[in-house]
Design an enzyme around this catalytic site. Structure first.
Site, mmCIF file in Angstrom:
data_model
loop_
_atom_site.group_PDB
_atom_site.id
_atom_site.type_symbol
_atom_site.label_atom_id
_atom_site.label_comp_id
_atom_site.label_asym_id
_atom_site.label_seq_id
_atom_site.Cartn_x
_atom_site.Cartn_y
_atom_site.Cartn_z
ATOM 1 N N HIS A 131 0.853 -1.188 0.000
ATOM 2 C CA HIS A 131 0.000 0.000 0.000
ATOM 3 C C HIS A 131 0.890 1.238 0.000
ATOM 4 O O HIS A 131 1.985 1.234 0.544
ATOM 5 C CB HIS A 131 -0.901 -0.015 1.239
ATOM 6 C CG HIS A 131 -1.937 1.069 1.235
ATOM 7 N ND1 HIS A 131 -1.655 2.361 1.612
ATOM 8 C CD2 HIS A 131 -3.259 1.048 0.895
ATOM 9 C CE1 HIS A 131 -2.754 3.093 1.503
ATOM 10 N NE2 HIS A 131 -3.738 2.323 1.072
ATOM 11 N N GLU B 170 -3.858 2.872 -7.022
ATOM 12 C CA GLU B 170 -4.183 3.915 -6.057
ATOM 13 C C GLU B 170 -3.272 5.118 -6.293
ATOM 14 O O GLU B 170 -2.123 5.120 -5.861
ATOM 15 C CB GLU B 170 -4.057 3.405 -4.619
ATOM 16 C CG GLU B 170 -2.859 2.497 -4.372
ATOM 17 C CD GLU B 170 -2.643 2.224 -2.899
ATOM 18 O OE1 GLU B 170 -3.634 2.107 -2.172
ATOM 19 O OE2 GLU B 170 -1.480 2.149 -2.488
ATOM 20 N N GLY C 85 -10.910 3.365 1.568
ATOM 21 C CA GLY C 85 -10.295 3.730 2.835
ATOM 22 C C GLY C 85 -11.315 4.213 3.836
ATOM 23 O O GLY C 85 -12.095 3.447 4.396
ATOM 24 N N GLY C 86 -11.353 5.538 4.057
ATOM 25 C CA GLY C 86 -12.198 6.117 5.111
ATOM 26 C C GLY C 86 -13.660 5.746 5.027
ATOM 27 O O GLY C 86 -14.323 5.551 6.051
#
Length: 244
Positions: free
Chosen positions: A90, A162, A229-230
């Protein structure tokens, strides 16, 4: 659809999340659902998802099976606790913890040996994009990370594009920008492993994915899913992404 919780939630909060999340996706069958919580929450997540289609992944691993590597976790350990998936390289691991393409290659091999499905993350910084180096960065990361894999092994991994400049910033690549990057990765896969493995490879988009932009992203034929993610920290939010 994969959720990366990063450094959020305790075991108790993990259990509470799944109590709310499970019924929201109980009828979902069109995609794999994966959540990657912190190490300390893995057992709680596995227990909470037993007898469901939700699977648990880890956020990182070490490439050796055991040894004097203080603070590290091996693939067999993750497998033993009930993990099925693991994130590899990541961008935050690259940025803050010294992850390289070479260490990523070792981790991919270790994950596959333990029958874990790795999600191999690649992506460019803002400087790279503004310098028109996106394709070069993706090609370099793809080939260095996957160099040691056979075509058979490659078909067992998932890629995640990403763009670093879109992670946690609120910025998001347009669907067309994301599709171009995915197309570049699939082209590299075709050159390295052949047409059929490249066509079957799932490539996820990650970078400020939210309920209000998931439909536009997934309308692109090159985008096979999302690494969230969030927005994956809230059960209702992530369920709406999964069920878009």
């Amino acid at each position: 659809m994969a959720g990366n919780w990063k450094m959020f939630k305790t075991p108790a909060q993990t259990t509470a999340f799944f109590e709310r999340f499970r019924p929201l996706v109980a009828g979902t069958h069109h995609c794999d659902i994966v959540i990657c919580p912190p190490y300390l929450d893995l057992e709680a997540g596995v227990h909470a998802c037993r007898d469901t289609r939700i699977e648990i992944g880890a956020q990182n691993l070490f490439w050796e099976q055991e040894g004097a590597f203080t603070g590290e976790i091996s693939a067999p350990m993750l497998k033993a606790v009930g993990c099925r998936w693991v994130l590899v390289a990541h961008s935050e691991r690259r940025q803050f913890f010294g992850e390289t393409n070479e260490t990523a290659s070792k981790k991919l091999a270790a994950a596959l040996e333990a029958s874990l499905t790795p999600i191999y993350c690649v992506g460019e910084t803002l400087d790279h994009r503004e310098s028109n180096k996106t394709d070069h960065v993706l090609e370099t990361q793809f080939h260095a990370g996957c160099a040691a894999l056979s075509a058979e092994q490659f078909e067992k991994i998932v890629l995640a594009y990403e763009p670093v400049w879109a992670i946690g910033t609120g910025k998001v690549a347009t669907p067309e920008m994301a599709a171009d990057a995915h197309r570049c990765l699939r082209d590299q896969a075709r050159k390295r492993f052949g047409a059929e493995p490249a066509a079957r490879c799932r490539i996820l988009y990650g970078g400020s994915v939210k309920p209000d932009n998931i439909r536009g992203l997934m309308a692109q034929p090159e985008i096979d899913g999302a690494l969230v993610g969030g927005a994956s920290l809230d059960a209702v939010s992530f369920a709406s992404i999964v069920n878009f």
